[in-house]
Design an enzyme around this catalytic site. Sequence first.
Site, PDB file in Angstrom:
ATOM      1  N   HIS A  41       0.840  -1.207   0.000  1.00  0.00           N
ATOM      2  CA  HIS A  41       0.000   0.000   0.000  1.00  0.00           C
ATOM      3  C   HIS A  41       0.878   1.261   0.000  1.00  0.00           C
ATOM      4  O   HIS A  41       0.608   2.211  -0.719  1.00  0.00           O
ATOM      5  CB  HIS A  41      -0.904   0.028   1.238  1.00  0.00           C
ATOM      6  CG  HIS A  41      -1.958  -1.049   1.288  1.00  0.00           C
ATOM      7  ND1 HIS A  41      -2.094  -1.898   2.353  1.00  0.00           N
ATOM      8  CD2 HIS A  41      -2.924  -1.404   0.409  1.00  0.00           C
ATOM      9  CE1 HIS A  41      -3.112  -2.725   2.141  1.00  0.00           C
ATOM     10  NE2 HIS A  41      -3.639  -2.453   0.965  1.00  0.00           N
TER      11      HIS A  41
ATOM     12  N   LYS B 157     -15.163  -7.105   5.134  1.00  0.00           N
ATOM     13  CA  LYS B 157     -14.227  -7.889   5.939  1.00  0.00           C
ATOM     14  C   LYS B 157     -14.479  -7.617   7.433  1.00  0.00           C
ATOM     15  O   LYS B 157     -15.058  -6.607   7.778  1.00  0.00           O
ATOM     16  CB  LYS B 157     -12.796  -7.481   5.609  1.00  0.00           C
ATOM     17  CG  LYS B 157     -12.455  -7.715   4.161  1.00  0.00           C
ATOM     18  CD  LYS B 157     -11.130  -7.091   3.785  1.00  0.00           C
ATOM     19  CE  LYS B 157     -10.858  -7.290   2.302  1.00  0.00           C
ATOM     20  NZ  LYS B 157      -9.650  -6.607   1.858  1.00  0.00           N
TER      21      LYS B 157
ATOM     22  N   ARG C   4      -2.495  -6.228  -8.265  1.00  0.00           N
ATOM     23  CA  ARG C   4      -1.338  -7.086  -8.040  1.00  0.00           C
ATOM     24  C   ARG C   4      -1.238  -8.154  -9.109  1.00  0.00           C
ATOM     25  O   ARG C   4      -0.199  -8.381  -9.678  1.00  0.00           O
ATOM     26  CB  ARG C   4      -1.439  -7.772  -6.670  1.00  0.00           C
ATOM     27  CG  ARG C   4      -1.129  -6.847  -5.516  1.00  0.00           C
ATOM     28  CD  ARG C   4      -1.595  -7.451  -4.225  1.00  0.00           C
ATOM     29  NE  ARG C   4      -3.045  -7.669  -4.287  1.00  0.00           N
ATOM     30  CZ  ARG C   4      -3.733  -8.347  -3.408  1.00  0.00           C
ATOM     31  NH1 ARG C   4      -3.124  -8.921  -2.396  1.00  0.00           N
ATOM     32  NH2 ARG C   4      -5.040  -8.468  -3.526  1.00  0.00           N
TER      33      ARG C   4
ATOM     34  N   SER D 200      -2.901  -8.072   3.083  1.00  0.00           N
ATOM     35  CA  SER D 200      -3.061  -7.892   4.526  1.00  0.00           C
ATOM     36  C   SER D 200      -3.387  -9.237   5.179  1.00  0.00           C
ATOM     37  O   SER D 200      -2.859  -9.564   6.248  1.00  0.00           O
ATOM     38  CB  SER D 200      -4.169  -6.880   4.810  1.00  0.00           C
ATOM     39  OG  SER D 200      -3.851  -5.639   4.224  1.00  0.00           O
TER      40      SER D 200
HETATM   41  N1  COA Z   1       0.198  -4.220  -2.297  1.00  0.00           N
HETATM   42  C1  COA Z   1      -0.079  -5.246  -1.493  1.00  0.00           C
HETATM   43  N2  COA Z   1      -1.317  -5.627  -1.199  1.00  0.00           N
HETATM   44  C2  COA Z   1      -2.328  -4.945  -1.721  1.00  0.00           C
HETATM   45  C3  COA Z   1      -2.104  -3.867  -2.571  1.00  0.00           C
HETATM   46  C4  COA Z   1      -0.781  -3.499  -2.846  1.00  0.00           C
HETATM   47  N3  COA Z   1      -0.490  -2.473  -3.636  1.00  0.00           N
HETATM   48  N4  COA Z   1      -3.299  -3.387  -2.954  1.00  0.00           N
HETATM   49  C5  COA Z   1      -4.219  -4.140  -2.373  1.00  0.00           C
HETATM   50  N5  COA Z   1      -3.621  -5.082  -1.628  1.00  0.00           N
HETATM   51  C6  COA Z   1      -4.300  -6.129  -0.865  1.00  0.00           C
HETATM   52  C7  COA Z   1      -4.677  -5.709   0.497  1.00  0.00           C
HETATM   53  O1  COA Z   1      -3.676  -6.036   1.417  1.00  0.00           O
HETATM   54  C8  COA Z   1      -5.958  -6.449   0.724  1.00  0.00           C
HETATM   55  O2  COA Z   1      -5.712  -7.740   1.182  1.00  0.00           O
HETATM   56  P1  COA Z   1      -6.825  -8.575   1.999  1.00  0.00           P
HETATM   57  O3  COA Z   1      -7.934  -8.874   1.053  1.00  0.00           O
HETATM   58  O4  COA Z   1      -6.060  -9.758   2.426  1.00  0.00           O
HETATM   59  O5  COA Z   1      -7.282  -7.713   3.145  1.00  0.00           O
HETATM   60  C9  COA Z   1      -6.570  -6.534  -0.648  1.00  0.00           C
HETATM   61  O6  COA Z   1      -5.496  -6.420  -1.545  1.00  0.00           O
HETATM   62  C10 COA Z   1      -7.488  -5.399  -0.958  1.00  0.00           C
HETATM   63  O7  COA Z   1      -7.618  -4.608   0.160  1.00  0.00           O
HETATM   64  P2  COA Z   1      -7.598  -3.063   0.245  1.00  0.00           P
HETATM   65  O8  COA Z   1      -6.640  -2.446  -0.713  1.00  0.00           O
HETATM   66  O9  COA Z   1      -7.419  -2.717   1.681  1.00  0.00           O
HETATM   67  O10 COA Z   1      -8.997  -2.707  -0.293  1.00  0.00           O
HETATM   68  P3  COA Z   1     -10.351  -3.388   0.020  1.00  0.00           P
HETATM   69  O11 COA Z   1     -10.678  -4.283  -1.127  1.00  0.00           O
HETATM   70  O12 COA Z   1     -10.371  -3.965   1.383  1.00  0.00           O
HETATM   71  O13 COA Z   1     -11.276  -2.104   0.002  1.00  0.00           O
HETATM   72  C11 COA Z   1     -13.221  -0.797  -0.292  1.00  0.00           C
HETATM   73  C12 COA Z   1     -12.568  -2.168  -0.422  1.00  0.00           C
HETATM   74  C13 COA Z   1     -13.190  -0.302   1.142  1.00  0.00           C
HETATM   75  C14 COA Z   1     -12.528   0.202  -1.177  1.00  0.00           C
HETATM   76  C15 COA Z   1     -14.681  -1.005  -0.775  1.00  0.00           C
HETATM   77  O14 COA Z   1     -15.273  -2.053  -0.048  1.00  0.00           O
HETATM   78  C16 COA Z   1     -15.516   0.255  -0.626  1.00  0.00           C
HETATM   79  O15 COA Z   1     -15.411   1.152  -1.403  1.00  0.00           O
HETATM   80  N6  COA Z   1     -16.372   0.283   0.420  1.00  0.00           N
HETATM   81  C17 COA Z   1     -17.233   1.426   0.674  1.00  0.00           C
HETATM   82  C18 COA Z   1     -18.674   1.115   0.333  1.00  0.00           C
HETATM   83  C19 COA Z   1     -18.908   1.292  -1.140  1.00  0.00           C
HETATM   84  O16 COA Z   1     -18.846   2.359  -1.698  1.00  0.00           O
HETATM   85  N7  COA Z   1     -19.236   0.171  -1.787  1.00  0.00           N
HETATM   86  C20 COA Z   1     -19.467   0.142  -3.209  1.00  0.00           C
HETATM   87  C21 COA Z   1     -18.152   0.047  -3.949  1.00  0.00           C
HETATM   88  S1  COA Z   1     -18.390  -0.829  -5.412  1.00  0.00           S
END
Ligand code: COA
Length: 164
Positions: A21, A45, A94, A132
């Site tokens: 990140h 999550k 990724r 994560s």
């Molecule tokens: N390097 C390493 N790991 C990465 C990465 C990077 N550059 N980018 C993403 N990841 C990993 C994260 O560690 C995470 O791993 P995990 O699944 O084991 O936790 C995963 O990829 C993605 O997580 P993250 O980047 O934290 O994003 P997310 O998918 O958890 O976030 C939201 C989702 C919060 C953006 C989304 O649910 C949201 O927008 N929620 C708000 C409600 C909404 O508007 N919903 C409609 C949207 S369509």
Amino acid sequence: MEGTGTLAVYPGTFDPLTNGHVSLVKRGCQVFDRVVVAVAASTPKAPMFKLSERVAMARKVFADNPSVEVEPFSGLLVEYARRKEAAVILRGLRAVSDFEYEFQMALMNRHLERSIQTMFLMTDYRWMYISSSIIKEAWRAGGDVRWLVPDPVYRCMMDLGVGD
Ligand code: COA
């Protein structure tokens, strides 16, 4: 636009923030004038860290970077981005396995708000294999994750102790 220049919102659960990140945010700063790390309160999550902890850790990590702001958000991402007057939602890719989920999310966000563009950066190859969840899994089993997360996150994990 809030302040001046192009603002990108980088949303995620960040449970916890990883070096992957951090790398993405830093690269985002080369493209955009400001990057807001938007830490999701509501997420499908069940986070290990409380929202306040996820925000506090990320704030420590980016404390020396004036182009980065860390904020919690709840509700719809596009509404938050609209309130911030952000031009862009920034996400990292990724591997091909990320694509379908990211594609769905980008299209849903576009359906909800056409004026905000989702842009993707490829994750640096050093962090392609981490997430994560996998870091938490290794850490719970006693593995050394020091080089995969920023120092403030590592210290916070150490304070929690290994295991549930
Ligand atoms: N390097 C390493 N790991 C990465 C990465 C990077 N550059 N980018 C993403 N990841 C990993 C994260 O560690 C995470 O791993 P995990 O699944 O084991 O936790 C995963 O990829 C993605 O997580 P993250 O980047 O934290 O994003 P997310 O998918 O958890 O976030 C939201 C989702 C919060 C953006 C989304 O649910 C949201 O927008 N929620 C708000 C409600 C909404 O508007 N919903 C409609 C949207 S369509």
